[in-house]
Design a protein around this motif. Sequence first.
Motif, short mmCIF file in Angstrom:
data_model
loop_
_atom_site.label_atom_id
_atom_site.label_comp_id
_atom_site.label_asym_id
_atom_site.label_seq_id
_atom_site.Cartn_x
_atom_site.Cartn_y
_atom_site.Cartn_z
N GLY A 1 0.82 -1.20 0.00
CA GLY A 1 0.00 0.00 0.00
C GLY A 1 0.86 1.25 0.00
N TYR A 2 0.41 2.28 -0.73
CA TYR A 2 1.10 3.57 -0.78
C TYR A 2 0.11 4.67 -0.47
CZ TYR A 2 5.63 2.15 -2.58
OH TYR A 2 6.89 1.61 -2.69
N SER A 3 0.62 5.71 0.16
CA SER A 3 -0.18 6.88 0.49
C SER A 3 0.37 8.08 -0.27
CB SER A 3 -0.08 7.13 2.00
OG SER A 3 -0.69 8.34 2.35
N ALA A 4 -0.51 8.96 -0.69
CA ALA A 4 -0.12 10.16 -1.44
C ALA A 4 -0.34 11.39 -0.59
CB ALA A 4 -0.89 10.25 -2.74
N GLN A 5 0.18 11.41 0.64
CA GLN A 5 -0.01 12.55 1.53
C GLN A 5 0.72 13.79 1.03
OE1 GLN A 5 -2.31 12.41 3.83
NE2 GLN A 5 -2.60 10.26 3.35
N LYS A 6 1.98 13.63 0.56
CA LYS A 6 2.77 14.77 0.08
C LYS A 6 2.94 14.76 -1.43
CE LYS A 6 5.24 15.05 4.41
NZ LYS A 6 6.48 14.82 5.10
N SER A 7 3.13 13.58 -2.00
CA SER A 7 3.28 13.47 -3.45
C SER A 7 2.60 12.19 -3.93
CB SER A 7 4.76 13.46 -3.85
OG SER A 7 5.39 12.29 -3.36
N ARG A 8 2.10 12.23 -5.15
CA ARG A 8 1.41 11.08 -5.72
C ARG A 8 2.43 10.07 -6.24
NH1 ARG A 8 -0.84 10.56 -11.23
NH2 ARG A 8 -1.95 8.60 -11.16
N PRO A 9 2.30 8.78 -5.87
CA PRO A 9 3.23 7.79 -6.39
C PRO A 9 2.98 7.52 -7.88
CG PRO A 9 1.53 6.71 -5.08
CD PRO A 9 1.31 8.19 -4.97
N VAL A 10 4.05 7.23 -8.61
CA VAL A 10 3.98 6.86 -10.03
C VAL A 10 5.00 5.76 -10.28
CG1 VAL A 10 3.17 9.10 -10.86
CG2 VAL A 10 5.61 8.65 -10.72
N LEU A 11 4.78 4.97 -11.33
CA LEU A 11 5.76 3.95 -11.72
C LEU A 11 6.76 4.58 -12.67
CD1 LEU A 11 3.61 0.74 -12.36
CD2 LEU A 11 4.94 1.35 -10.33
#
Length: 185
Positions: free
Chosen positions: A120-130
């Motif tokens: 699981g990933y959270s996008a609190q500060k920045s959005r995750p990308v591959l």
Amino acid sequence: RDTGKYYSSMPDEIEVTEGKIVWEQTVGVPANADEKIKGAHRTISVLTFMQPKYNYLYVRVQDKDTNTIYSTSPLGILIATIDPDIKLDRSNTLHVLQLVGPRQFIYSRVDLNGGYEQVGYSAQKSRPVLKKDNEGEVYVAGGEIASAGNTPDHPQHVESSQPAASDGPKVSDRPPGFPTVPGGQ
């Protein structure tokens, strides 16, 4: 083993439907793979399947030449506002990053035999990308690995060749308008 006992039940109907393919690619099995599968081909399909409450994302790994399906695994709920990010690495491992809730993502890696793991990933500060590096490896850039408390519907880390019991719809879920069974669901 044959016990010599036979059981019968009332007949029931089931419906088997195909999900909507959103991505598909046929790949070769790398030369460094197990001798039994080296040189074979796999078709990897990412599918969506609409359920009464949610749209789910699934991955299917198959060998179309031998008509063998190695796995069809639920990757989780799919929020339709952002398309899933899908990439293959240099060993033809599938990487999928999907939005599953407000600022919540699931990153899945699926091998050529259908085994998978999820984080699981959270996008609190920045959005995750591959992202893909110069050597062909895929990684997640941005976001933060979510704590178990931030993604209650999905485990922080799952390693399995079978889907987790909490993923995907239940067998008892019925499509809207589907008749109920007397005395039950």
